[in-house]
Design a protein around this motif. Sequence first.
Motif, PDB file in Angstrom:
ATOM      1  N   PHE A   4      38.718  39.643  40.952  1.00 40.75           N
ATOM      2  CA  PHE A   4      38.492  38.362  40.293  1.00 40.75           C
ATOM      3  C   PHE A   4      37.920  37.307  41.233  1.00 40.75           C
ATOM      4  O   PHE A   4      38.254  37.283  42.417  1.00 40.75           O
ATOM      5  CB  PHE A   4      39.822  37.826  39.733  1.00 40.75           C
ATOM      6  N   ALA A   5      37.103  36.435  40.661  1.00 39.51           N
ATOM      7  CA  ALA A   5      36.620  35.253  41.376  1.00 39.51           C
ATOM      8  C   ALA A   5      37.544  34.091  41.012  1.00 39.51           C
ATOM      9  O   ALA A   5      38.139  34.077  39.936  1.00 39.51           O
ATOM     10  CB  ALA A   5      35.184  34.933  40.965  1.00 39.51           C
ATOM     11  N   TRP A  10      35.622  38.337  36.271  1.00 40.90           N
ATOM     12  CA  TRP A  10      36.108  39.592  36.839  1.00 40.90           C
ATOM     13  C   TRP A  10      34.914  40.481  37.135  1.00 40.90           C
ATOM     14  O   TRP A  10      33.843  40.342  36.547  1.00 40.90           O
ATOM     15  CB  TRP A  10      37.119  40.283  35.926  1.00 40.90           C
ATOM     16  N   PHE A  11      35.122  41.399  38.080  1.00 37.78           N
ATOM     17  CA  PHE A  11      34.086  42.338  38.495  1.00 37.78           C
ATOM     18  C   PHE A  11      34.728  43.704  38.632  1.00 37.78           C
ATOM     19  O   PHE A  11      35.724  43.851  39.343  1.00 37.78           O
ATOM     20  CB  PHE A  11      33.481  41.903  39.835  1.00 37.78           C
ATOM     21  N   LEU A 108      39.409  38.328  44.602  1.00 41.08           N
ATOM     22  CA  LEU A 108      40.865  38.389  44.522  1.00 41.08           C
ATOM     23  C   LEU A 108      41.336  39.633  43.777  1.00 41.08           C
ATOM     24  O   LEU A 108      40.676  40.083  42.838  1.00 41.08           O
ATOM     25  CB  LEU A 108      41.389  37.151  43.780  1.00 41.08           C
ATOM     26  N   THR A 109      42.491  40.135  44.164  1.00 35.96           N
ATOM     27  CA  THR A 109      43.138  41.162  43.359  1.00 35.96           C
ATOM     28  C   THR A 109      43.685  40.485  42.104  1.00 35.96           C
ATOM     29  O   THR A 109      43.769  39.255  42.033  1.00 35.96           O
ATOM     30  CB  THR A 109      44.305  41.821  44.107  1.00 35.96           C
ATOM     31  N   GLU A 110      44.075  41.277  41.114  1.00 39.25           N
ATOM     32  CA  GLU A 110      44.624  40.697  39.897  1.00 39.25           C
ATOM     33  C   GLU A 110      45.868  39.868  40.202  1.00 39.25           C
ATOM     34  O   GLU A 110      46.060  38.787  39.648  1.00 39.25           O
ATOM     35  CB  GLU A 110      44.939  41.795  38.880  1.00 39.25           C
ATOM     36  N   GLU A 111      46.703  40.336  41.122  1.00 35.09           N
ATOM     37  CA  GLU A 111      47.923  39.602  41.487  1.00 35.09           C
ATOM     38  C   GLU A 111      47.586  38.270  42.152  1.00 35.09           C
ATOM     39  O   GLU A 111      48.184  37.238  41.843  1.00 35.09           O
ATOM     40  CB  GLU A 111      48.800  40.437  42.421  1.00 35.09           C
TER      41      GLU A 111
END
Length: 117
Positions: A4-5, A10-11, A108-111
């Motif tokens: 995520f940005a 999301w990518f 970023l990770t989802e968390e």
Amino acid sequence: MRKFAKTHEWFDTETYKVGISEYAQEQLGDVVFVDLPPVGKEVKKGEVILSIESVKAAGDVYAPVSGKIVEVNEKLNANPELINQDPYGEGWIVKIEPSNPSEIDELLTEEEYKAQL
């Protein structure tokens, strides 16, 4: 793997699909129009790649990575509400082939993304 940005895009690191997060689509409300960019367009990380209009507001979608747009989700022309209904599936917006793969590591990770909300 989905990254995520901070700007709520999301990518997917395997398919190169890009979309907006569940949170972002909730904030926008019912999406009524997506201004899809042309295939082949070169984008830089952080630049506006398209606009989304909803019944409440209009919002920009930013490139989570630099690269070339290799596909757009044509289904959104007739069914922009797919972004609301399935933001991580059928509601993807574009595919970006990364020109600088190290930028993916900066996402970023989802968390981490959820922690910043």
